[in-house]
Design a protein around this motif. Structure first.
Motif, short mmCIF file in Angstrom:
data_model
loop_
_atom_site.label_atom_id
_atom_site.label_comp_id
_atom_site.label_asym_id
_atom_site.label_seq_id
_atom_site.Cartn_x
_atom_site.Cartn_y
_atom_site.Cartn_z
N LEU A 1 0.82 -1.21 0.00
CA LEU A 1 0.00 0.00 0.00
C LEU A 1 0.86 1.26 0.00
CD1 LEU A 1 -2.83 -1.03 2.48
CD2 LEU A 1 -2.96 -0.86 0.00
N GLY B 1 0.88 4.03 -2.97
CA GLY B 1 0.65 5.44 -2.64
C GLY B 1 1.78 6.33 -3.12
N ALA C 1 1.42 9.21 -5.87
CA ALA C 1 1.79 10.59 -5.53
C ALA C 1 2.82 11.15 -6.50
CB ALA C 1 2.33 10.64 -4.10
#
Length: 187
Positions: A169, A173, A177
Motif C-alpha cells: 500500500l 501510494g 503521488a
C-alpha cells in the motif's frame, strides 16, 4: 388446668403466635434459615471452569489436572516453540516500515531546514526524499515476500504478512503521488 410456657409449646410442633414474636430489625442482616439447594453437580477437574469451584484452589486444580495427564510435563511447558524458527525477514521488514514512517513524518522538517540554508533546490530534495522512501519500501516489500513464502519460519509470521500489506500500500501510494502530478501537468 395446666400452665405452660408459650415458648416451650412453640418447639412442640405448634406455630408461635405472630403477635408475640418480635419484628425483625431491618438494620441487621438476616441469616437464611436453610442453605440454598444445589442444582448443579460438581464439575469434573478437567472442565475449564472447575478452578472456579469453591474449595478447589488453583494449585490443587493444577495438581489434579497434571495427575490425570491433562497437562504436559513441566519440563516441556517452557520448551522451544514447536512451530518453527522466528520469521526474521518479517521483523526486519516491519522495522524498515517503521523507519520509513518516521522518515516520512520528519521529511517536512528536513525540507524546511534545507530550504532555509539554501543548500539544495526544492525539486532535487523532493526527488531525493521520494527515492529514499521508495527504496526503503521496495526492500521492505522484498523482505516481506521472502518472510511470507518461507514456511519454515512460522513464528511471528504475522509481521511478514502485515509488512507485505503495508509495503504494498505504501509503494502504491508513493507511485500515485509521483505519477498523478505529472499526469495533471500533461492535460
Amino acid at each position: 388446668m395446666s400452665t405452660q410456657d408459650p415458648s416451650a409449646s412453640a418447639g412442640q410442633g405448634t406455630t408461635p403466635d405472630p403477635a408475640r414474636t418480635p419484628a425483625p430489625d431491618p438494620a441487621q442482616p438476616q441469616a437464611e434459615a436453610s442453605p440454598r439447594p444445589q442444582y448443579q453437580q460438581p464439575l469434573p477437574p478437567h472442565h475449564p471452569f472447575a478452578a472456579d469451584q469453591p474449595g478447589l484452589s488453583q494449585q490443587e486444580y493444577v495438581q489434579q489436572a497434571a495427575a490425570q495427564g491433562l497437562l504436559p510435563p513441566p519440563s516441556s511447558m517452557h520448551a522451544q516453540h514447536p512451530g518453527g524458527a522466528l520469521n526474521i525477514f518479517g521483523i526486519i521488514a516491519l522495522a524498515l516500515l517503521v523507519l520509513q514512517m518516521v522518515f516520512s513524518a520528519f521529511s517536512p522538517v528536513i525540507y524546511q531546514a534545507v530550504m532555509i540554508n539554501g543548500m539544495v533546490n526544492y525539486t532535487a530534495l523532493s526527488l531525493l526524499v521520494s527515492v529514499i522512501l521508495g527504496l526503503v519500501l521496495v526492500v521492505a516489500l522484498v523482505l516481506a515476500i521472502v518472510g511470507v513464502l518461507n514456511r519454515n519460519m512460522s513464528r511471528m509470521r504475522w509481521t511478514a504478512v502485515g509488512s507485505l500489506v503495508s509495503a504494498t500500500l505504501g509503494l502504491v501510494g508513493l507511485v500515485l503521488a509521483t505519477v498523478i502530478p505529472w499526469l495533471t501537468m500533461a492535460f
